[in-house]
Design an enzyme around this catalytic site. Structure first.
Site, mmCIF file in Angstrom:
data_model
loop_
_atom_site.group_PDB
_atom_site.id
_atom_site.type_symbol
_atom_site.label_atom_id
_atom_site.label_comp_id
_atom_site.label_asym_id
_atom_site.label_seq_id
_atom_site.Cartn_x
_atom_site.Cartn_y
_atom_site.Cartn_z
ATOM 1 N N ASP A 41 0.854 -1.196 0.000
ATOM 2 C CA ASP A 41 0.000 0.000 0.000
ATOM 3 C C ASP A 41 0.883 1.237 0.000
ATOM 4 O OD1 ASP A 41 -2.096 -1.736 0.240
ATOM 5 O OD2 ASP A 41 -2.508 -1.309 2.348
ATOM 6 N N LYS A 63 -4.371 3.195 -2.628
ATOM 7 C CA LYS A 63 -4.581 4.621 -2.827
ATOM 8 C C LYS A 63 -4.168 5.405 -1.603
ATOM 9 C CE LYS A 63 -9.425 4.808 -1.465
ATOM 10 N NZ LYS A 63 -10.701 5.399 -1.854
ATOM 11 N N MET A 176 -10.886 5.806 8.844
ATOM 12 C CA MET A 176 -11.344 6.572 7.686
ATOM 13 C C MET A 176 -12.486 7.523 8.074
ATOM 14 S SD MET A 176 -11.097 3.437 4.958
ATOM 15 C CE MET A 176 -11.581 2.169 6.123
#
Ligand code: SAH
Length: 251
Positions: A41, A63, A176
């Site tokens: 990642d 991402k 998140m």
């Protein structure tokens, strides 16, 4: 888990922990040292990638924040192609690979391709964030459980069991959650949570750039607006000052 056989042509799905190389497990280190290819990642720290075998080929996928991302199908295809070519493939993920890391999708792709795989767990960001606060995620008599939840999912802000989360003493580690701060505030207060409920934001937990932003539900959106790195929102927890004070006293 003890050190494991890592045969050529197989994939190890490895947790890299929250960023501090000291929080890598011995199994993760072994996997990195034996890897031919490391599919990682974007968020993995350079210090951790530097622990891979000198000949290992790093491949960045995934991402960064809300930026452009590698499609999942491409990541799956990369793992399969390298393993079929006989490489020992490490699929390196931040934190623990079983927490908000698409582990099941990647295992399904490997199984469909007949590739051998194994999972090496890692320290999740919530554990590192709680350690920085000097707080337990659970507390005998007060907090019988902790929830690990996400601020958003594939369809937008994620709906949760708001009644349970709004109950006094509830603790949740919100992954998140930056963009969802106002949504979280609204849902929790609508379900009866006090505006004074503590929420602590821990950005870049365990990294040199770590920042702890103490807030309450009332001030959560303003605090979240100050973030610019990955952050965990710890609902129901405030930083414990005593551990730094104790150091000062004994110094
Ligand atoms: N598998 C990871 C989570 C991946 S989801 C784990 O177990 O930790 C990505 C989210 O994790 C980020 O948006 C952020 O909320 C959180 N995160 C990852 N690393 C972090 C860190 N070092 N400090 C704070 N939050 C982090």
């Amino acid at each position: 888990m003890s050190l494991f056989p890592f045969p050529p042509g197989s994939v190890a799905l490895v947790g890299a922990g929250p960023g501090d190389p000291g929080l890598l497990t011995r199994c993760a280190l072994q996997a990195l040292q034996e890897a031919d290819v490391v599919i990682h990642d974007q968020l993995i720290s350079p210090e951790i990638l530097a622990l891979a075998a000198p000949g290992a080929v790093p491949v960045a996928v995934g991402k960064e924040g809300f930026g452009p991302s590698t499609p999942q199908a491409m990541t799956n295809a990369l793992m399969v192609t390298h393993a079929r070519a006989g490489a020992r493939v490490v699929r390196l993920k931040g934190g623990d690979p079983a927490i908000f890391a698409r582990l099941d999708e990647e295992i399904a792709a490997l199984q469909a391709a007949g590739i051998a795989w194994q999972v090496v767990p890692g320290i999740t960001a919530a554990s590192a964030a709680a350690a920085s606060l000097g707080q337990g995620l659970t507390l005998r008599g007060r907090t019988p459980g902790v929830r690990l939840i996400t601020g958003h999912d594939m369809t937008g802000f994620a709906e949760q069991d708001w009644r349970a989360l709004a109950a006094p003493g509830a603790v949740a580690a919100i992954y998140m959650g930056k963009r969802a701060a106002r949504f979280l505030q609204g849902r929790l207060m609508m379900h009866g949570a006090a505006a004074t409920t503590p929420v602590t934001l821990v950005e870049n937990a365990s990294r040199p750039s770590e920042r702890i932003l103490p807030a309450t539900l009332a001030t959560l959106p303003e605090a979240a607006a100050q973030l610019d790195g990955p952050a965990i929102l710890l609902l129901g927890l405030a930083p414990r000052r005593a551990h730094t004070d104790a150091k000062e006293v004994t110094a």
